[in-house]
Design a protein around this motif. Structure first.
Motif, PDB file in Angstrom:
ATOM      1  N   UNK A  68      46.465   9.011  41.155  1.00 10.69           N
ATOM      2  CA  UNK A  68      45.619   7.832  40.980  1.00 10.69           C
ATOM      3  C   UNK A  68      46.369   6.696  40.303  1.00 10.69           C
ATOM      4  N   UNK A  69      47.411   6.995  39.553  1.00 12.46           N
ATOM      5  CA  UNK A  69      48.216   5.939  38.939  1.00 12.46           C
ATOM      6  C   UNK A  69      48.894   5.076  39.996  1.00 12.46           C
ATOM      7  N   UNK A  70      49.216   5.680  41.132  1.00 10.69           N
ATOM      8  CA  UNK A  70      49.878   4.942  42.221  1.00 10.69           C
ATOM      9  C   UNK A  70      48.997   3.790  42.700  1.00 10.69           C
ATOM     10  N   UNK A  71      47.694   3.947  42.615  1.00  9.07           N
ATOM     11  CA  UNK A  71      46.753   2.908  43.065  1.00  9.07           C
ATOM     12  C   UNK A  71      46.503   1.845  42.000  1.00  9.07           C
ATOM     13  N   UNK A  85      35.504   4.904  17.674  1.00 10.94           N
ATOM     14  CA  UNK A  85      35.086   5.070  19.066  1.00 10.94           C
ATOM     15  C   UNK A  85      35.444   6.469  19.537  1.00 10.94           C
ATOM     16  N   UNK A  86      34.651   7.009  20.450  1.00  7.54           N
ATOM     17  CA  UNK A  86      34.983   8.348  20.964  1.00  7.54           C
ATOM     18  C   UNK A  86      36.269   8.302  21.780  1.00  7.54           C
ATOM     19  N   UNK A  87      36.916   9.435  21.927  1.00  8.68           N
ATOM     20  CA  UNK A  87      38.160   9.444  22.738  1.00  8.68           C
ATOM     21  C   UNK A  87      37.861   9.061  24.184  1.00  8.68           C
ATOM     22  N   UNK A  88      38.863   8.531  24.841  1.00 13.07           N
ATOM     23  CA  UNK A  88      38.729   8.158  26.251  1.00 13.07           C
ATOM     24  C   UNK A  88      38.667   9.435  27.089  1.00 13.07           C
ATOM     25  N   UNK A  89      37.709   9.502  27.987  1.00  7.73           N
ATOM     26  CA  UNK A  89      37.638  10.616  28.928  1.00  7.73           C
ATOM     27  C   UNK A  89      38.506  10.239  30.123  1.00  7.73           C
ATOM     28  N   UNK A  90      39.568  10.986  30.348  1.00  9.48           N
ATOM     29  CA  UNK A  90      40.512  10.658  31.408  1.00  9.48           C
ATOM     30  C   UNK A  90      39.973  11.115  32.753  1.00  9.48           C
ATOM     31  N   UNK A  91      39.766  10.133  33.637  1.00 10.77           N
ATOM     32  CA  UNK A  91      39.228  10.373  34.977  1.00 10.77           C
ATOM     33  C   UNK A  91      40.068   9.591  35.986  1.00 10.77           C
ATOM     34  N   UNK A  92      39.789   9.808  37.259  1.00 12.61           N
ATOM     35  CA  UNK A  92      40.486   9.045  38.295  1.00 12.61           C
ATOM     36  C   UNK A  92      40.187   7.550  38.161  1.00 12.61           C
ATOM     37  N   UNK A  93      38.971   7.211  37.749  1.00 18.54           N
ATOM     38  CA  UNK A  93      38.610   5.797  37.572  1.00 18.54           C
ATOM     39  C   UNK A  93      39.439   5.155  36.468  1.00 18.54           C
ATOM     40  N   UNK A  94      39.689   5.881  35.403  1.00 17.41           N
ATOM     41  CA  UNK A  94      40.524   5.372  34.309  1.00 17.41           C
ATOM     42  C   UNK A  94      41.963   5.208  34.789  1.00 17.41           C
ATOM     43  N   UNK A  95      42.458   6.189  35.532  1.00 16.11           N
ATOM     44  CA  UNK A  95      43.852   6.168  35.992  1.00 16.11           C
ATOM     45  C   UNK A  95      44.147   5.009  36.936  1.00 16.11           C
ATOM     46  N   UNK A  96      43.190   4.605  37.745  1.00 15.65           N
ATOM     47  CA  UNK A  96      43.473   3.523  38.703  1.00 15.65           C
ATOM     48  C   UNK A  96      42.892   2.173  38.290  1.00 15.65           C
ATOM     49  N   UNK A  97      42.249   2.095  37.137  1.00 14.38           N
ATOM     50  CA  UNK A  97      41.664   0.833  36.686  1.00 14.38           C
ATOM     51  C   UNK A  97      42.715  -0.114  36.113  1.00 14.38           C
ATOM     52  N   UNK A  98      42.727  -1.366  36.550  1.00 17.82           N
ATOM     53  CA  UNK A  98      43.650  -2.340  35.964  1.00 17.82           C
ATOM     54  C   UNK A  98      43.290  -2.700  34.516  1.00 17.82           C
ATOM     55  N   UNK A 152      48.161   0.251  29.176  1.00 16.91           N
ATOM     56  CA  UNK A 152      49.387   0.828  29.721  1.00 16.91           C
ATOM     57  C   UNK A 152      49.767   2.114  28.983  1.00 16.91           C
ATOM     58  N   UNK A 153      49.523   2.193  27.697  1.00 13.26           N
ATOM     59  CA  UNK A 153      49.840   3.410  26.937  1.00 13.26           C
ATOM     60  C   UNK A 153      49.047   4.604  27.468  1.00 13.26           C
ATOM     61  N   UNK A 154      47.824   4.375  27.885  1.00 15.69           N
ATOM     62  CA  UNK A 154      47.005   5.442  28.463  1.00 15.69           C
ATOM     63  C   UNK A 154      47.580   5.865  29.811  1.00 15.69           C
ATOM     64  N   UNK A 155      48.044   4.902  30.600  1.00 19.75           N
ATOM     65  CA  UNK A 155      48.654   5.223  31.890  1.00 19.75           C
ATOM     66  C   UNK A 155      49.885   6.106  31.705  1.00 19.75           C
ATOM     67  N   UNK A 156      50.708   5.770  30.718  1.00 16.23           N
ATOM     68  CA  UNK A 156      51.893   6.586  30.437  1.00 16.23           C
ATOM     69  C   UNK A 156      51.494   7.974  29.957  1.00 16.23           C
ATOM     70  N   UNK A 157      50.464   8.068  29.169  1.00 14.11           N
ATOM     71  CA  UNK A 157      49.977   9.376  28.718  1.00 14.11           C
ATOM     72  C   UNK A 157      49.575  10.226  29.929  1.00 14.11           C
TER      73      UNK A 157
END
Length: 75
Positions: free
Chosen positions: A39-42, A6-19, A23-28
């Motif tokens: 955006x992690x706060x949300x 799979x292609x790498x995850x494109x880190x965006x605000x939608x990714x940061x606040x999506x439930x 969790x490993x991506x959130x820590x990254x």
């Protein structure tokens, strides 16, 4: 291997606040992407240790995002 990776995850605000974000991506994001920390706060999956790291590392809009979170908890 029968399928391409799979292609790498494109880190965006939608990714940061999506439930749905792992969790490993959130820590990254918390460690390496200061412009997305607010955006992690949300994100409902952001637990106290993750939010503490975000608070300590800071970044654009982090203080304001945390203030909004804390105000919403008081209401």
């Amino acid at each position: 291997m029968t399928a391409p990776p799979e292609p790498p995850i494109r880190l965006t605000s939608a990714v940061a606040c999506s439930p749905d974000t792992d969790v490993a991506v959130l820590w990254h994001i918390a460690y390496h992407v200061p412009e997305l920390r607010k955006w992690l706060v949300a994100n409902p999956k952001a637990d106290a240790p993750l939010l503490e790291l975000v608070s300590q590392r800071g970044g654009p809009g982090v203080r304001q995002a945390l203030e909004i979170l804390f105000e919403s908890m008081e209401a």
